[in-house]
Design an enzyme around this catalytic site. Structure first.
Site, PDB file in Angstrom:
ATOM      1  N   LYS A   1     -37.233 -23.683-140.792  1.00 39.67           N
ATOM      2  CA  LYS A   1     -37.202 -22.230-140.996  1.00 39.67           C
ATOM      3  C   LYS A   1     -37.492 -21.830-142.447  1.00 39.67           C
ATOM      4  CE  LYS A   1     -34.577 -19.927-137.802  1.00 39.67           C
ATOM      5  NZ  LYS A   1     -33.383 -19.384-137.129  1.00 39.67           N
TER       6      LYS A   1
ATOM      7  N   ASP B   1     -34.559 -12.815-136.202  1.00 37.95           N
ATOM      8  CA  ASP B   1     -33.153 -13.051-135.813  1.00 37.95           C
ATOM      9  C   ASP B   1     -32.303 -11.797-136.007  1.00 37.95           C
ATOM     10  OD1 ASP B   1     -33.443 -15.694-134.984  1.00 37.95           O
ATOM     11  OD2 ASP B   1     -33.078 -16.503-136.996  1.00 37.95           O
TER      12      ASP B   1
END
Ligand code: ATR
Length: 285
Positions: free
Chosen positions: A75, A112
């Site tokens: 990520k 997210d």
């Protein structure tokens, strides 16, 4: 003007890259949406070691991929490698949704926080981030996305408690004066007046101890949510429900965070429904 996602004639191909990746639920989400929209796409798991990530991501557009979701441990690296990045990805310091242009350019986004907020709007339509302070437990990667999203949504302040206080201090330094660091030991009393209470730690996950948080001081208007979704009802959510507080489980965050990728790569806005929840949980319809 034609939609950039469908203007090129590359295959309708995307995937999720991680190491390990075998347990990712994302292919189930995308399979459900392909069936629902009639889009003849493919979305596959890509097990890629950290040391191979850069080489693989550069090669994917050449193999016709329109993009990938990335998960642990890629990520942060994917954001660093990107040619450009969304404001959310930059603020959170990590990416989870990568657009691969036909010319090889890499665009990084982080959905997210978007998934977190959309899940609350879906599960508790009257919830309003601006109604009062939030209490966030945990200061890991998920916490960064939740904090960013709550600030963007208008939370006036965020009380942040983490077992290791230094990590909470680091997030407060990053996100600014609307973050109040609270001692982990003082988390129970920090529920007083908090209208949004969020667990971002791994506590409560199957196989882990529960998050211990007394909700006696929480206002009756508080919304309690957990990013843990296995089990769907954590001890925290059960305790909140027993007190008649509004609760939203964590599965919807996983489902909603996948929507922007589907939109960008396949040109349709997919929906989160009870049937999708059942498909991802593996229950028979
Ligand atoms: P993620 O990216 O999912 O947020 P992470 O970065 O590993 O995962 O963060 C895990 C979070 O759970 C951290 O806030 C961690 O607290 P520490 O920073 O003190 O490690 C929290 N956590 C994990 N186990 C915990 C426990 N037994 N008690 C309290 N907090 C815990």
């Amino acid at each position: 003007m034609s939609d950039p996602a469908t203007a090129d004639n590359r295959p309708l191909l995307a995937g999720v890259m991680g190491w390990p990746i075998a347990h990712s639920k994302s292919p189930l989400i995308f399979a459900h949406w392909f069936a629902l929209t009639g889009i003849d796409g493919a979305y596959i798991r890509l097990a890629v070691r950290p040391e191979d990530f850069a080489e693989v991501i550069r090669a994917l557009p050449k193999a016709g991929f329109r993009g990938v979701n990335v998960t642990i441990p890629h990520k942060i690296t994917s954001l660093e490698m990107a040619d450009d990045a969304s404001a959310a990805a930059r603020a959170i310091g990590a990416a989870n949704t990568i657009r691969l242009n036909a010319d090889g350019r890499i665009h990084a986004d982080n959905t997210d926080g978007y998934g977190f907020i959309e899940n609350l709007r879906d599960g508790a339509p009257s919830w309003n981030a601006a109604a009062g302070p939030a209490l966030v437990l945990g200061a890991g990667g998920a916490s960064r996305a939740v904090i960013h999203a709550l600030l963007e949504a208008g939370a006036p302040t965020i009380r942040l408690a983490n077992r290791s206080r230094d990590k909470a201090e680091a997030l407060a330094a990053h996100f600014g004066p609307r973050i109040d660091v609270i001692d982990w030991a003082a988390r129970d009393t920090a529920t007083a007046g908090a209208t949004t209470i969020v667990n971002t730690t791994s506590l409560g996950m199957t196989g882990k101890p529960p998050l211990e948080l007394a909700l006696d001081d929480a206002p009756t208007t508080a919304l309690v949510t957990d990013i843990v979704y296995a089990p769907l009802e954590t001890a925290l959510l059960a305790a909140a429900r027993a007190r008649d507080l509004a609760t939203v489980d964590g599965l919807g965050m996983l489902l909603h965070q996948a929507r922007p990728g589907f939109r960008a790569w396949f040109g349709a806005d997919p929906v989160v429904t009870p049937a999708l929840r059942r498909a991802v949980l593996g229950d028979s319809p």
